[in-house]
Design a protein around this motif. Structure first.
Motif, mmCIF file in Angstrom:
data_model
loop_
_atom_site.group_PDB
_atom_site.id
_atom_site.type_symbol
_atom_site.label_atom_id
_atom_site.label_comp_id
_atom_site.label_asym_id
_atom_site.label_seq_id
_atom_site.Cartn_x
_atom_site.Cartn_y
_atom_site.Cartn_z
ATOM 1 N N GLY A 50 -43.305 47.188 32.481
ATOM 2 C CA GLY A 50 -44.634 47.610 32.058
ATOM 3 C C GLY A 50 -45.355 46.497 31.322
ATOM 4 N N SER A 51 -45.974 46.852 30.202
ATOM 5 C CA SER A 51 -46.722 45.858 29.425
ATOM 6 C C SER A 51 -45.822 45.023 28.529
ATOM 7 C CB SER A 51 -47.794 46.551 28.582
ATOM 8 O OG SER A 51 -47.216 47.441 27.639
ATOM 9 N N CYS A 52 -44.520 45.273 28.563
ATOM 10 C CA CYS A 52 -43.548 44.482 27.781
ATOM 11 C C CYS A 52 -42.765 43.583 28.726
ATOM 12 C CB CYS A 52 -42.590 45.394 27.015
ATOM 13 S SG CYS A 52 -43.363 46.499 25.845
ATOM 14 N N GLY A 53 -43.391 42.527 29.209
ATOM 15 C CA GLY A 53 -42.671 41.619 30.105
ATOM 16 C C GLY A 53 -43.532 41.072 31.214
ATOM 17 N N HIS A 54 -44.292 41.934 31.901
ATOM 18 C CA HIS A 54 -45.139 41.429 32.984
ATOM 19 C C HIS A 54 -46.178 40.421 32.493
ATOM 20 C CE1 HIS A 54 -43.591 43.624 36.389
ATOM 21 N NE2 HIS A 54 -43.655 44.759 35.725
ATOM 22 N N PRO A 55 -46.896 40.694 31.386
ATOM 23 C CA PRO A 55 -47.867 39.681 30.935
ATOM 24 C C PRO A 55 -47.209 38.347 30.580
ATOM 25 C CG PRO A 55 -48.320 41.808 29.916
ATOM 26 C CD PRO A 55 -46.986 41.928 30.590
ATOM 27 N N HIS A 78 -37.698 37.611 28.161
ATOM 28 C CA HIS A 78 -36.489 38.386 27.907
ATOM 29 C C HIS A 78 -36.575 39.115 26.570
ATOM 30 C CE1 HIS A 78 -32.337 39.628 27.885
ATOM 31 N NE2 HIS A 78 -32.156 39.023 26.722
ATOM 32 N N ARG A 79 -37.141 38.469 25.562
ATOM 33 C CA ARG A 79 -37.298 39.125 24.255
ATOM 34 C C ARG A 79 -38.171 40.369 24.378
ATOM 35 N NH1 ARG A 79 -40.318 35.829 19.606
ATOM 36 N NH2 ARG A 79 -41.984 36.093 21.160
ATOM 37 N N ALA A 80 -39.258 40.279 25.166
ATOM 38 C CA ALA A 80 -40.164 41.416 25.327
ATOM 39 C C ALA A 80 -39.483 42.586 26.039
ATOM 40 C CB ALA A 80 -41.414 40.980 26.098
ATOM 41 N N VAL A 81 -38.797 42.312 27.154
ATOM 42 C CA VAL A 81 -38.167 43.410 27.897
ATOM 43 C C VAL A 81 -36.967 43.973 27.133
ATOM 44 C CG1 VAL A 81 -39.005 42.678 30.141
ATOM 45 C CG2 VAL A 81 -36.834 41.781 29.325
ATOM 46 N N SER A 82 -36.310 43.139 26.338
ATOM 47 C CA SER A 82 -35.184 43.625 25.529
ATOM 48 C C SER A 82 -35.658 44.572 24.437
ATOM 49 C CB SER A 82 -34.426 42.446 24.909
ATOM 50 O OG SER A 82 -33.826 41.647 25.907
ATOM 51 N N ALA A 83 -36.837 44.278 23.863
ATOM 52 C CA ALA A 83 -37.397 45.166 22.845
ATOM 53 C C ALA A 83 -37.720 46.530 23.448
ATOM 54 C CB ALA A 83 -38.643 44.537 22.233
ATOM 55 N N LEU A 84 -38.266 46.540 24.672
ATOM 56 C CA LEU A 84 -38.542 47.808 25.343
ATOM 57 C C LEU A 84 -37.244 48.544 25.654
ATOM 58 C CD1 LEU A 84 -40.422 49.824 26.705
ATOM 59 C CD2 LEU A 84 -40.385 48.369 28.754
ATOM 60 N N ASN A 85 -36.239 47.817 26.107
ATOM 61 C CA ASN A 85 -34.939 48.428 26.390
ATOM 62 C C ASN A 85 -34.370 49.101 25.140
ATOM 63 O OD1 ASN A 85 -31.647 47.757 26.564
ATOM 64 N ND2 ASN A 85 -32.544 48.616 28.418
ATOM 65 N N GLU A 86 -34.504 48.456 24.009
ATOM 66 C CA GLU A 86 -34.012 49.041 22.763
ATOM 67 C C GLU A 86 -34.756 50.326 22.434
ATOM 68 O OE1 GLU A 86 -31.932 49.955 19.482
ATOM 69 O OE2 GLU A 86 -31.429 48.423 20.980
#
Length: 251
Positions: A50-55, A78-86
């Motif tokens: 979503g908006s945590c990684g694509h931009p 990776h930091r952005a998508v990891s934050a969403l995963n958490e």
């Protein structure tokens, strides 16, 4: 042993794709409650960025790869998508689901943009222990490009085969695959070319709805069907009931 379900949560469902990295916590709470209510199912959750990684991936051109000395995009994305995963894992655990995040950067390898390896034995062990692995679209090392983005949809296709999955479901922000405003009840490799399916209107480096259909048609050719439905019908899908969406099947 119960059937194994791979459930893909669309990035547009769990984030606001119009604003950088804004998590939709209300949607996550509803999803977590539905999964917690599916007591008999073994589930692997895969979610989009979503908006945590694509931009971030778009900003650093990770769809084209990475070169020595130009690797900041790998870390930032990776930091952005990891934050969403958490955030996804936390919502599931708050609902009583024994979820645990798994990062593809640590366990997958691609070549020219396609996964060629993803360790799945630890996922099998997690499932045997009653846990729910939560995996996400991520940056992975690429043997040809240096690095690439592997979408949640590509992960679904790869893992469904590796784990011998019995059911695949994609929860989205639309009621199914739309063609001219109507829900297409079924798509097969033979009928897919007749549809007018657009890409996401937001920043999406992984192909939008067309990318999803391409991955699921590949999966259908291997004998594993999939269902695409609105997230509000998640409970129906998990229970094996009609969800009013689209079925992707082989011929």
């Amino acid at each position: 042993m119960s059937d194994l379900i791979i459930l893909k949560l669309g990035g547009s469902v769990i984030t606001d794709k119009g604003t950088d990295c804004t998590v939709n916590r209300a949607a996550l709470a509803g999803i977590a409650a539905a999964i917690a209510g599916a007591h008999a199912a073994r589930i692997v959750v895969v979610h989009g960025a979503g908006s945590c990684g694509h931009p971030e991936a778009h900003r650093y051109h990770l769809d084209k790869g990475a070169t020595a000395g130009e690797t900041d995009g790998i870390y930032v994305t990776h930091r952005a998508v990891s934050a969403l995963n958490e955030a996804v894992v936390s919502a599931l655990r708050e609902a009583g689901v024994p979820a645990l995040g798994v990062h593809p950067l640590h366990t997958g390898v691609a070549d020219n943009g396609r996964l060629v390896m993803f360790e799945s034995r630890h996922l099998e062990q997690m499932l045997a222990l009653g846990m729910v692995p939560v995996i996400h679209g991520d940056v992975v090392m690429d043997l040809s490009r240096g690095a690439c983005i592997v979408s949640g949809d590509q992960l679904v296709r790869y893992l469904a085969v590796a784990l011998k999955c019995t059911r695949v479901g994609l929860a989205t922000d639309v009621p199914g695959v739309l063609d001219g405003g109507r829900v297409v009840p079924e798509i097969t490799p033979k009928s897919a070319h007749t549809l007018q399916i657009g890409n996401s209107s937001h920043t999406d480096v992984t192909g939008g709805m067309k990318g999803k259909i391409d991955e699921l048609l590949g999966l259908a050719r291997e004998g594993i069907g999939a269902d695409i439905f609105q997230v509000s019908r998640l409970g129906d899908f998990l229970a094996g009931n009609d969800h009013g969406g689209t079925k992707v099947r082989g011929e």
